[in-house]
Motif scaffolding. Structure first.
Motif, PDB file in Angstrom:
ATOM      1  N   VAL A 215       0.848  -1.191   0.000  1.00  0.00           N
ATOM      2  CA  VAL A 215       0.000   0.000   0.000  1.00  0.00           C
ATOM      3  C   VAL A 215       0.886   1.244   0.000  1.00  0.00           C
ATOM      4  N   GLY A 216       0.594   2.164  -0.915  1.00  0.00           N
ATOM      5  CA  GLY A 216       1.346   3.409  -1.004  1.00  0.00           C
ATOM      6  C   GLY A 216       2.487   3.383  -1.999  1.00  0.00           C
ATOM      7  N   ASP A 217       2.870   2.219  -2.517  1.00  0.00           N
ATOM      8  CA  ASP A 217       3.928   2.162  -3.525  1.00  0.00           C
ATOM      9  C   ASP A 217       3.472   2.902  -4.790  1.00  0.00           C
ATOM     10  N   GLU A 218       4.420   3.538  -5.458  1.00  0.00           N
ATOM     11  CA  GLU A 218       4.103   4.340  -6.644  1.00  0.00           C
ATOM     12  C   GLU A 218       4.970   3.893  -7.813  1.00  0.00           C
ATOM     13  N   PHE A 219       4.340   3.682  -8.972  1.00  0.00           N
ATOM     14  CA  PHE A 219       5.041   3.212 -10.166  1.00  0.00           C
ATOM     15  C   PHE A 219       4.688   4.148 -11.322  1.00  0.00           C
ATOM     16  N   THR A 220       5.708   4.717 -11.953  1.00  0.00           N
ATOM     17  CA  THR A 220       5.508   5.664 -13.056  1.00  0.00           C
ATOM     18  C   THR A 220       6.215   5.145 -14.297  1.00  0.00           C
ATOM     19  N   VAL A 221       5.455   4.977 -15.389  1.00  0.00           N
ATOM     20  CA  VAL A 221       6.022   4.523 -16.657  1.00  0.00           C
ATOM     21  C   VAL A 221       6.067   5.716 -17.610  1.00  0.00           C
ATOM     22  N   SER A 222       7.128   5.789 -18.414  1.00  0.00           N
ATOM     23  CA  SER A 222       7.278   6.901 -19.348  1.00  0.00           C
ATOM     24  C   SER A 222       7.990   6.412 -20.589  1.00  0.00           C
ATOM     25  N   ALA A 223       7.924   7.230 -21.649  1.00  0.00           N
ATOM     26  CA  ALA A 223       8.619   6.956 -22.912  1.00  0.00           C
ATOM     27  C   ALA A 223       9.040   8.284 -23.495  1.00  0.00           C
ATOM     28  N   ASN A 252       8.832   2.853 -30.145  1.00  0.00           N
ATOM     29  CA  ASN A 252      10.096   2.179 -29.855  1.00  0.00           C
ATOM     30  C   ASN A 252      10.103   1.702 -28.406  1.00  0.00           C
ATOM     31  N   PRO A 253       9.939   0.419 -28.162  1.00  0.00           N
ATOM     32  CA  PRO A 253       9.885  -0.076 -26.784  1.00  0.00           C
ATOM     33  C   PRO A 253      11.178   0.160 -26.008  1.00  0.00           C
ATOM     34  N   GLU A 254      12.288   0.399 -26.708  1.00  0.00           N
ATOM     35  CA  GLU A 254      13.548   0.622 -26.000  1.00  0.00           C
ATOM     36  C   GLU A 254      13.566   1.955 -25.269  1.00  0.00           C
ATOM     37  N   THR A 255      12.617   2.849 -25.568  1.00  0.00           N
ATOM     38  CA  THR A 255      12.564   4.136 -24.866  1.00  0.00           C
ATOM     39  C   THR A 255      11.732   4.070 -23.589  1.00  0.00           C
ATOM     40  N   LEU A 256      11.125   2.934 -23.314  1.00  0.00           N
ATOM     41  CA  LEU A 256      10.315   2.802 -22.099  1.00  0.00           C
ATOM     42  C   LEU A 256      11.189   2.862 -20.850  1.00  0.00           C
ATOM     43  N   ARG A 257      10.617   3.408 -19.775  1.00  0.00           N
ATOM     44  CA  ARG A 257      11.313   3.480 -18.500  1.00  0.00           C
ATOM     45  C   ARG A 257      10.277   3.459 -17.385  1.00  0.00           C
ATOM     46  N   VAL A 258      10.586   2.797 -16.280  1.00  0.00           N
ATOM     47  CA  VAL A 258       9.694   2.769 -15.130  1.00  0.00           C
ATOM     48  C   VAL A 258      10.454   3.242 -13.897  1.00  0.00           C
ATOM     49  N   CYS A 259       9.812   4.097 -13.105  1.00  0.00           N
ATOM     50  CA  CYS A 259      10.395   4.601 -11.864  1.00  0.00           C
ATOM     51  C   CYS A 259       9.544   4.128 -10.694  1.00  0.00           C
ATOM     52  N   VAL A 260      10.211   3.723  -9.609  1.00  0.00           N
ATOM     53  CA  VAL A 260       9.544   3.125  -8.457  1.00  0.00           C
ATOM     54  C   VAL A 260       9.848   3.966  -7.216  1.00  0.00           C
ATOM     55  N   ARG A 261       8.784   4.368  -6.515  1.00  0.00           N
ATOM     56  CA  ARG A 261       8.944   5.027  -5.219  1.00  0.00           C
ATOM     57  C   ARG A 261       8.153   4.214  -4.197  1.00  0.00           C
ATOM     58  N   LEU A 262       8.858   3.548  -3.291  1.00  0.00           N
ATOM     59  CA  LEU A 262       8.232   2.659  -2.327  1.00  0.00           C
ATOM     60  C   LEU A 262       7.713   3.443  -1.126  1.00  0.00           C
ATOM     61  N   ALA A 263       6.647   2.921  -0.525  1.00  0.00           N
ATOM     62  CA  ALA A 263       6.049   3.582   0.624  1.00  0.00           C
ATOM     63  C   ALA A 263       6.949   3.523   1.846  1.00  0.00           C
ATOM     64  N   GLY A 265       9.778   4.639   2.130  1.00  0.00           N
ATOM     65  CA  GLY A 265      10.603   5.836   2.201  1.00  0.00           C
ATOM     66  C   GLY A 265      11.946   5.699   1.525  1.00  0.00           C
ATOM     67  N   GLU A 266      12.169   4.631   0.770  1.00  0.00           N
ATOM     68  CA  GLU A 266      13.440   4.464   0.072  1.00  0.00           C
ATOM     69  C   GLU A 266      13.528   5.436  -1.103  1.00  0.00           C
ATOM     70  N   PRO A 267      14.718   5.774  -1.564  1.00  0.00           N
ATOM     71  CA  PRO A 267      14.866   6.713  -2.688  1.00  0.00           C
ATOM     72  C   PRO A 267      14.199   6.187  -3.944  1.00  0.00           C
ATOM     73  N   ARG A 268      13.745   7.088  -4.775  1.00  0.00           N
ATOM     74  CA  ARG A 268      13.111   6.738  -6.051  1.00  0.00           C
ATOM     75  C   ARG A 268      14.140   6.109  -6.985  1.00  0.00           C
ATOM     76  N   GLN A 269      13.775   4.957  -7.572  1.00  0.00           N
ATOM     77  CA  GLN A 269      14.665   4.242  -8.470  1.00  0.00           C
ATOM     78  C   GLN A 269      14.009   4.121  -9.840  1.00  0.00           C
ATOM     79  N   CYS A 270      14.794   4.313 -10.910  1.00  0.00           N
ATOM     80  CA  CYS A 270      14.285   4.221 -12.280  1.00  0.00           C
ATOM     81  C   CYS A 270      15.033   3.132 -13.036  1.00  0.00           C
ATOM     82  N   TYR A 271      14.305   2.443 -13.914  1.00  0.00           N
ATOM     83  CA  TYR A 271      14.875   1.312 -14.648  1.00  0.00           C
ATOM     84  C   TYR A 271      14.536   1.465 -16.122  1.00  0.00           C
ATOM     85  N   PRO A 272      15.509   1.245 -17.010  1.00  0.00           N
ATOM     86  CA  PRO A 272      15.272   1.384 -18.459  1.00  0.00           C
ATOM     87  C   PRO A 272      14.625   0.123 -19.020  1.00  0.00           C
TER      88      PRO A 272
END
Length: 278
Positions: A215-223, A252-263, A265-272
């Protein structure tokens, strides 16, 4: 003239039956379900009777109250959601044939039937048998041609409900983009949490699918050049099941990226999209 009502699909009937089984496992009445969930008693009655399609959160809530794993009910819900978005089909009523005028004429007086030859009956039977054998042979020869033509579809429905920019912000299941997508890359930010970047070339869109969220985890996808889309886990009913973000548009699926911010309180992490180098 009003059109005939749309019939409930087999997928929706299966989803409603699964909900009824869950309610029996829970042992709760409709009034108790309304008291323990955000949905009213009348809403639950429609969901359980198949008169209304439930939201995904309602299915997860009922699974939690019944203490049953949600994987199978949610799979049935997704199939019903996909079936509901197909173009509707209505069957037009068959035309009523016009009655032909019947002429009235006098019936001649009956006379005694002529005496038939004793061999006439045998001749008629032989003629009928010959006709049956002839029809059977014709059907055997025509069978392969008829079956081949029957395999040709009359019309093909569109596979996807959106394409390109029209998919931005929409749900992958509801638009049928999530039927057979490709998994571009998989990431595990923490033990027990899995994040998949998914892409469907037919829709020209990608999204992130997550398992093991809290609960509270946040996932952001972008291209590249697109508008980011975010999923925030709202409550406990959205944990323990597979969730996915809204879709973003990209060719182009290679431009996809997802960023994760866990509830936690850990730092926001992004993955290509590309998997990390070994």
């Amino acid at each position: 003239m009003s059109l005939p009502p749309l019939e409930r699909t087999a997928e929706e009937s299966a989803c409603a039956e699964a909900l009824r089984v869950l309610r029996r496992h829970s042992g709760l009445s409709l009034k108790e379900l309304a008291a323990r969930t955000p949905y009213s008693k009348s809403s639950w009655e429609r969901y359980l009777n198949g008169k209304g399609h439930p939201p995904r959160a309602a299915v997860m809530a009922l699974c939690s109250l019944a203490r049953q794993p949600p994987a199978h009910p949610l799979a049935l819900w997704e199939r019903a959601e996909t079936a509901r978005n197909r173009p509707p089909r209505r069957v037009a009523p068959a035309p009523v044939p016009e009655a032909e005028p019947v002429s009235v004429r006098e019936t001649p007086p009956r006379t005694a039937p002529p005496r038939r030859h004793p061999y006439a009956r045998h001749v008629r039977v032989a003629a009928v048998l010959a006709a049956v054998l002839l029809c059977t042979g014709w059907l055997a020869m025509a069978g392969p041609w008829r079956s081949e033509s029957a395999d040709v579809p009359v019309s093909a429905e569109p596979e996807f409900a959106c394409r390109g920019q029209n998919c931005t912000g929409k749900d992958a299941v509801a638009t049928r983009c999530g039927m057979h997508p490709d998994t571009v890359s998989t990431h595990r930010p923490t033990p027990g949490l899995r994040v998949d970047l998914r892409y469907e070339a037919g829709c020209g869109a990608g999204w992130a699918r997550v398992w093991g969220q809290s609960v509270g985890d946040e996932f952001t996808v972008s291209a590249a050049g697109g508008e980011p889309q975010t999923l925030t886990v709202p409550d406990k009913y959205a944990t323990g099941v597979r969730l996915h973000t809204p879709m973003v548009t990209t060719d182009n699926p290679e431009t996809l990226r997802v960023c994760v911010r866990l509830a936690l309180g850990e730092p926001r992490q992004c993955y290509p999209a590309a998997p990390p180098a070994p």
